[in-house]
Design an enzyme around this catalytic site. Structure first.
Site, PDB file in Angstrom:
ATOM      1  CG  ASN A  80      -2.302  -0.470   0.880  1.00 32.59           C
ATOM      2  OD1 ASN A  80      -2.937   0.051  -0.023  1.00 32.59           O
ATOM      3  ND2 ASN A  80      -2.759  -1.482   1.597  1.00 32.59           N
ATOM      4  CE  LYS A  88     -16.851   0.466   0.598  1.00 26.97           C
ATOM      5  NZ  LYS A  88     -16.365   0.998  -0.691  1.00 26.97           N
ATOM      6  CB  CYS A  92      -7.761  -2.968   7.901  1.00 30.64           C
ATOM      7  SG  CYS A  92      -9.404  -2.258   7.742  1.00 30.64           S
ATOM      8  CB  SER A  93      -7.024  -0.794   3.526  1.00 24.13           C
ATOM      9  OG  SER A  93      -6.051  -1.787   3.316  1.00 24.13           O
ATOM     10  CG  ASN A  96      -7.405  -8.524  -0.121  1.00 19.11           C
ATOM     11  OD1 ASN A  96      -8.041  -9.536  -0.443  1.00 19.11           O
ATOM     12  ND2 ASN A  96      -6.417  -8.049  -0.847  1.00 19.11           N
ATOM     13  N   GLY A 135     -10.353   0.876   7.169  1.00 18.65           N
ATOM     14  CA  GLY A 135     -10.876   0.839   8.527  1.00 18.65           C
ATOM     15  C   GLY A 135     -12.364   0.576   8.589  1.00 18.65           C
ATOM     16  CD1 TRP A 136     -14.306  -0.533   4.615  1.00 18.39           C
ATOM     17  CD2 TRP A 136     -14.763   1.652   4.547  1.00 18.39           C
ATOM     18  NE1 TRP A 136     -14.025  -0.098   3.370  1.00 18.39           N
ATOM     19  CE2 TRP A 136     -14.297   1.250   3.277  1.00 18.39           C
ATOM     20  CE3 TRP A 136     -15.105   2.991   4.729  1.00 18.39           C
ATOM     21  CZ2 TRP A 136     -14.173   2.147   2.223  1.00 18.39           C
ATOM     22  CZ3 TRP A 136     -14.992   3.865   3.673  1.00 18.39           C
ATOM     23  CH2 TRP A 136     -14.531   3.445   2.438  1.00 18.39           C
ATOM     24  CG  ASP A 137     -14.229  -4.116   4.609  1.00 17.72           C
ATOM     25  OD1 ASP A 137     -15.455  -4.078   4.744  1.00 17.72           O
ATOM     26  OD2 ASP A 137     -13.642  -3.698   3.606  1.00 17.72           O
ATOM     27  NE  ARG A 138      -8.296  -6.213   5.865  1.00 14.55           N
ATOM     28  CZ  ARG A 138      -7.401  -6.235   4.893  1.00 14.55           C
ATOM     29  NH1 ARG A 138      -6.468  -7.171   4.879  1.00 14.55           N
ATOM     30  NH2 ARG A 138      -7.395  -5.336   3.940  1.00 14.55           N
TER      31      ARG A 138
END
Lengths: 712, 628
Positions: B151, B280, B238-239, B176, B241-244
């Site tokens: 990243n 999301k 994480c990337s 991911n 900040g809304w999944d992991r």
């Protein structure tokens, strides 16, 4: 220094006795570990110079203990001693020295007497009989002295067949499903490459079949294996000579590979540091789950033949000692509801549960129900009444001759009219033979506690089959002593009535084990001499095998799919697993009945069943969720339905405490519900009495029948 | 699944109206109040304060309006930090443990290879120093380190250790969304094999990697838990900040705080970590046609993780497997507005709370189905510590093979225990009722004994004494006794009323006071109506024993669930449909046939309890007879 799974390290003194390894902790808290030497599968040592070393005791219950010993000399002594002690002569093993510290109320050795045991397989005037041809264990070393065979086969013919079947294991009856569908097992026929025949064998098999019925021979080997067995003097039944039997090969891996499979599984289990992928590939590679699937599959096939086609089935592999027994016993568990109970608690239909609390004060009505569900044995109806959780047991005998039995049996089920019943019924209510019962009996406020003991005084011994009983006059006497003399005895005593013939034992789970494994000659001593931790160089795949564990695992799989249909809990299976490998009891000693007799197990050791059937012990192995299920239960054998048995394989790796605690909660919920149910029923009854009294006193009034009619 | 529409407004939730009037459209929308939830954790406090900077979503449109930041952090620092973080998602407070260790979340820093933002460093330092008990804090980057490094090439990446002081960094290696999507697809493929062999299945399970991924999420959560419980503040990202981050933060809180293990607490947790912080949902669940690369089973995975915890600790959670499944269903179903949109701003713009129903409203009216009967509040420690070795993670058959009826246990324990619990409630209520009635009768009898000779005028209708003789004719003649003249009943009512009053001291006579349990005691229609439904032997014994019809309005025994394949409305039961008992007749019904509640006269508490439609009719009819 002792490292145990899930527990703190224990620093203590090691003591090795003739049968146990004992570590007791230094310090104030009394902590001890007792380990039977026979439980140790292998000892691995790693010496660290002169300072001592580490011993790993790998146990047959799959636990691994780590023992750090200070001092090289001591270390070596301990290791050598242990290695010597873990395999001693069977004569010197612990069961022969173990003495039960509790009164044995019911001798487990006599629970399974062949005559009584087969009483339900063989009924008078039947096509089957008990044969004692093997009474010296000469015809077949691995069979028990009594076996059930077709009535029309002479003992001499059986001897002839024995020479034609592997290890002398001629076809015997294992289970009767419906009238004509029977399950038999045997060893392979010794056809040899020359195509040997045995007329008697053919006759035996044909005589089993009803007219124009076909039977199935389920061979648990592959076709190829069976074929090649011919070259080694074995073989399979050719269709030419057994025209009415259809042969099906339903291959299960032979017991030779099971130990290897278990070793691989445990290697995977004990390695908790590798990743998920490795674990899953090891689980797959071990093939253990696949063995379970195949075994269950085959058992389902047998059950299907018996139940859905009504056909008779003969199961065999090579010797008929391993996969054959797995299949026949599993098929019985699937088919026979009694095999899912711990003992004899058959047929507790909803009917009885209602009888329990709302019992009609009419003693006659009660008797009718007792009679209807009882089996006549030598003129006496033996009936046991159990409470819900089996803590209390009352035997009620009804003298056969004292009432007009024809009339009794003619009554249709539902139209019981109290007036139509017989006046002079003789009821023999006899004691609870679980005399050491700590809990107060049913309704202590009614004085029944004392009554229970009173009865005990009259006859303090367990009942023999032909117990004479005592008569209604005596009962009247007893009744006078009650504070409230109004009620009849049965109304109070019969809690939940489960009728059981005294002679049973053969069709519950223990009985199933006893018949299909212990008496049928599964060589426990040989198979369980070594388990999965023994290095492969020291073991022989042909001799050692966890066949029985595989069977228990299959039962567990069915259990987890039908968790309310088994009277015993999962812990019962785990307990059996432990005791089958290493135990203070003599039940699993020896390879067959002959050997056990030679060792004198019956007289010199205590039976596991004597221990399990005690009222203090049994409840902990009962399933709180049990609701008797009279149906055939068909398990799913889809891979996703089968789960690794964590209570056995993962017990020492993953803490099981939370799951056990959850079972405790479940038990608590069910017990509370049951006790509340009896409370409500009792209150309802009390209210009824009060209201009746109120009616008499004129506080409450009843509408006269005419009024009701007018209202209509 | 509604993956048809292009516009969100085409979704089912905008058209759905609940058939049952009892659920109000507003129910559940006010469940989560950030102020109340943070107040529960003891925020605002010395170290933490709310900020209004994002009040109209100006700094970060995927964050909620209400944010909590270190009290010591100046506005300038926050603004700059948000510019340095991907999508403006700067570090904010997610959970404050009672030991003052904070769990914060953010997105990755836009560090690239060399960029630096002193304000961001300051903000982290503020977070660290808001916790008086630890000298350092921990930053958990939930990605594999290699992904984080990759990243950097895109101008993002991870915190440069050289610039941040007193911070320990930890990478935890959760893959991911694309990996997860492919993994689940493979798993489903394995589950759908027609005749799977054992090795085919286990091989497929291994190859899908799903179990491994589930474990990695759980391990990260467990790591965070350990750190927070150990007293150190933790920042998770994480990337974006809304999944992991949502997964691991939510799981960690589940392990840290018993409140989140309750039915309601779990809803709050989802509101906070998933909805408010902008997971999301619309993109990940593919509510409407969009970029298929955005679809990923992140929430499914989270639910799976929770299920694993439920397996390991069966008594630690107030909710059950069915609850997880219904959550999972409705995240995708778009029947309710709760999970529509990608962030709070979307949901406000769509005016979901006015136009749609909330899932929480639905759940609160069906709570009974989702309770775990094994739940024991104090059975486990506050902070759960787990052994997450590979052997303890399992394949969730109930989810992935859900619609294959054959493979599930035939006798699910959970439902049975739930029924047992309800049965116990019903019985204990009746026991109270009976005790009261018995006490009353005893007193009455005593009185009558003492006043023997005094004529008792009171007349109470009483039929069951003669039940022994009458029962068969009663039952035989179907309608039988059940229709008594209205005047009869009225009369008897009056007498009971008078009687009861007299019993209680006889002070306020005059008006007929209906003391419910006693009054209904005398309605014989209960008896016949109530018992006719029962199976024959049950009926016989109960009617013989019980005198008072009110007693029989409560079923003593409930029918076993076993071998019941369909409801009386001929809806078939499958493995996951919850079966219900009617508390009055004890029969088994499906959810839809048991939506009525009524008061049973045999219960002392007179609490409305679930009854089936026929019983409901009986009861309402008899009530109307009682009060003409």
């Amino acid at each position: 220094m002792l490292h145990r799974p899930h527990q703190a390290v224990l620093d203590g003194t090691l003591c090795i006795t003739g049968h146990h390894l004992i570590v007791s902790a230094h310090g104030d808290e009394p902590q001890e570990l007792w380990l039977l030497h026979s439980n140790v599968d292998c000892v691995e040592r790693r010496q660290q110079g002169m300072t001592g070393g580490t011993l790993w005791l790998k146990c047959k219950d799959l636990r691994i203990l780590q023992l750090d010993i200070i001092g090289a000399d001591q270390f070596n002594k301990v290791a050598n001693t242990l290695e010597d002690l873990i395999r001693v002569d069977p004569q010197l093993q612990y069961p022969f020295f173990y003495r039960a510290m509790y009164p044995v109320l019911e001798d487990g050795w006599s629970t399974f007497l062949p005559e009584s045991e087969f009483s339900r397989l063989v009924q008078p005037g039947d096509d089957w009989r008990i044969s004692y041809v093997n009474k010296d264990y000469k015809v077949c070393a691995s069979y028990p002295s009594a076996v059930v065979v077709p009535r029309n086969m002479e003992d001499s013919e059986l001897v002839a067949i024995a020479s034609f079947r592997q290890s002398g294991r001629f076809p015997v009856l294992a289970y009767r499903h419906q009238a004509n569908a029977v399950l038999m097992r045997s060893g392979q026929p010794l056809i040899t490459a020359n195509g040997r025949r045995c007329k008697e064998d053919e006759r035996l098999l044909n005589s089993v079949l009803a007219r124009e019925k076909r039977g199935y021979i389920i061979d648990t080997r592959t076709q190829n294996l069976a074929q090649s067995a011919k070259l080694r003097g074995g073989g399979y039944e050719p269709e030419l000579h057994y025209p009415n039997w259809r042969r099906v090969h339903k291959p299960i891996d032979r017991h030779h590979v099971h130990l290897d499979s278990l070793t691989k599984l445990m290697d995977g289990v004990n390695d908790t540091s590798s990743g998920t992928d490795k674990w899953l590939s090891r689980l797959e590679g071990s093939n253990w789950m696949n063995n379970i699937k195949e075994t269950l599959n085959c058992a389902c096939l047998v059950a299907q033949c018996l139940d859905q086609e009504g056909a008779s089935v003969l199961v065999h592999d090579t010797e008929g000692l391993d996969s054959t027994l797995q299949v026949t016993s599993l098929a019985q568990i699937i088919l026979n509801p009694d095999c899912r109970t711990v003992r004899g608690l058959e047929d507790r239909s909803p009917f009885y549960t209602h009888l329990e609390d709302s019992l009609n004060p009419d003693i006659q009505t009660t008797l009718l129900y007792l009679v209807r569900y009882a089996t006549p044995v030598s003129g006496i109806l033996p009936i046991s009444a159990y409470t819900h959780n089996c803590k209390w047991k009352v035997l009620v005998d009804i003298a056969w001759g004292t009432f007009n039995n024809e009339e009794l049996f003619e009554w249709p089920d539902c139209n019981v009219h109290p007036q139509g019943l017989l006046p002079n019924v003789a009821v023999l209510v006899v004691f609870s033979y679980l005399e050491s019962l700590p809990t107060p009996l049913l309704y202590p406020e009614d004085g029944w506690h004392t009554l229970g003991h009173k009865l005990l005084d009259i006859n303090p011994k367990p009942l023999p089959d032909s117990y004479p009983g005592f008569f209604i006059e005596e009962m009247e006497e007893l009744r006078k002593e009650l504070p409230d003399g109004k009620r009849l005895l049965l109304d109070q005593i019969i809690v939940s009535i489960a009728v059981t013939a005294r002679a049973t034992g053969e069709f519950d789970y223990n009985g199933c084990l006893q018949r299909e494994w212990i008496q049928a000659g599964h060589p426990f001593a040989t198979r369980h001499a070594r388990s999965c931790y023994t290095p492969s160089t020291q073991r022989s795949p042909r001799a050692h095998s966890p066949t029985f564990l595989l069977f228990l695992d299959c039962v567990h799989q069915i259990h987890s799919q039908f968790s309310c249909s088994f009277e015993f809990a999962e812990s019962f299976l785990v307990m059996l697993f432990h005791h089958s490998y290493s135990s203070q009891f003599g039940t699993f000693l020896g390879n067959n009945e002959g050997e056990r007799r030679a060792l004198g197990c019956h007289d010199r050791t205590t039976s596991l069943w004597s221990y399990v059937n005690r009222p203090e012990v049994l409840p902990s192995y009962l399933n709180p969720m049990y609701e008797p299920n009279q149906r055939v239960i068909w398990p799913s054998v889809a891979p996703m339905s089968l789960q690794l048995w964590s209570a056995v394989y993962l017990a020492w790796v993953v803490e099981q405490g939370a799951v056990e605690a959850a079972w405790g909660v479940a038990r608590e919920l069910r017990e509370r519900d049951a006790s509340l149910r009896s409370k409500v029923a009792r209150l309802r009854r009390q209210l009824q009495d009060l209201e009746r009294e109120a009616l008499d006193a004129g506080i409450l009034a009843v509408p006269s029948p005419t009024e009701v009619e007018v209202a209509n | 699944m509604a993956r048809c529409g292009v516009h969100l407004s085409d979704l089912y939730c905008f058209h759905y109206t609940a058939s049952n009037d009892e659920i109000d459209k507003r129910n559940g929308w006010d469940l989560y109040s950030p102020a109340a939830e943070y107040h529960r954790m003891g925020v605002p406090c010395q170290g933490w304060a709310p900020t209004t900077l994002n009040h109209s979503y100006e700094i970060c449109d995927t964050y909620p309006q209400e944010l909590y930041v270190p009290a010591a952090a100046p506005t300038k620092v926050i603004l700059s930090s948000s510019k340095f973080r991907s999508k403006g998602r700067f570090p904010v407070l997610s959970f404050l443990h009672k030991n003052q260790a904070a769990l914060c979340r953010s997105s990755q820093p836009l560090a690239g290879f060399s960029a630096r933002c002193e304000e961001d460093e300051q903000l982290l330092d503020c977070i660290r120093s808001a916790n008086p008990n630890a000298a350092h804090m921990i930053v958990v980057d939930t990605r594999p380190k290699i992904n984080a490094m990759a990243n950097r090439a895109a101008g993002k990446g991870y915190e440069n250790e050289a610039y941040y002081e007193n911070i320990k960094f930890h990478f935890s290696g959760i893959e991911n969304i694309h990996v997860m999507r492919a993994s689940l697809a493979k798993l489903i493929e394995t589950c759908q094999l027609v005749t799977p062999s054992m090795s085919g299945f286990l091989g497929g399970l291994e190859a899908s990697g799903w179990v491994k991924h589930v474990r990695s999420v759980l391990e990260t959560a467990s790591f965070i838990t350990g750190a927070v419980a150990g007293g150190a503040s933790v920042l998770v990202h994480c990337s974006d900040g809304w999944d992991r981050t949502s997964q691991t933060c939510a799981l960690a809180q589940l392990l840290l705080d018993p409140y989140y293990r309750t039915l309601r607490g779990f809803q709050i947790l989802i509101e906070k970590e998933w909805l408010a912080f902008g997971h999301k949902f619309t993109d990940r669940c593919g509510h409407i046609q969009g970029d298929s690369k955005e679809v990923a089973p992140i929430f499914t995975q989270f639910i799976d993780c929770v299920w694993q915890l439920l397996q390991i600790l069966p008594s630690a959670f107030e909710f059950n497997e069915r609850y997880l499944l219904i959550l999972h269903d409705h995240v995708f179903s778009s029947q309710f507005g709760t999970f529509i949109g990608n962030c709070q701003k979307d949901r406000v713009d769509l005016r979901l709370s006015e136009r749609t129903y909330s899932l929480w409203g639905y759940i609160s009216s069906h709570e009974r189905e989702y309770r775990n009967p094994l739940y024991r509040k104090d059975s486990t420690a506050d902070v759960l510590r787990l052994n997450l070795c590979p052997q303890s993670i399992r394949f969730w058959r109930g989810m992935y093979n859900r619609f294959e009826n054959g493979v599930h246990p035939r006798e699910p324990l959970g439902d049975l225990l739930a029924a047992t619990t309800e049965h116990t409630q019903s019985l204990s209520d009746q026991a109270d009722f009976l005790t009261k009635r018995i006490t009353w009768l005893k007193a009455e009898l005593e009185r009558s004994n003492s006043k023997k000779g005094i004529e008792c005028d009171n007349r109470i209708l009483e039929n069951a004494q003669q039940n022994g003789e009458n029962e068969e004719s009663e039952i035989g003649s179907k309608e039988g006794v059940c229709v008594l003249g209205v005047s009869e009943i009225e009369e008897s009512l009056v007498s009971v009323g008078a009687l009861t009053l007299g019993d209680e001291g006889g002070g306020e006579a005059g008006e007929v006071v209906k003391v419910a349990p006693d009054a209904t005691f005398i309605n014989p229609s209960h008896l016949v109506q109530g018992t006719r439904r029962l199976s024959a032997p049950l009926l016989r014994y109960q009617s013989e024993v019980c005198v008072s019809p009110a007693v029989l309005s409560v079923a003593l025994d409930w029918r076993s669930f076993r071998n019941i394949r369909e409801c009386s409305c001929s809806t078939p039961f499958d493995h996951f449909s919850r079966k219900h008992h009617c508390w009055r007749c004890g029969e088994v019904f499906c959810t839809r046939c048991i939506d009525k509640k009524a008061v049973l006269p045999g219960h002392l508490s007179l609490r409305p309890v679930p009854v089936c439609h026929p019983c409901y009719k009986d009861i309402t009819r008899s009530v109307s007879v009682d009060t003409p």
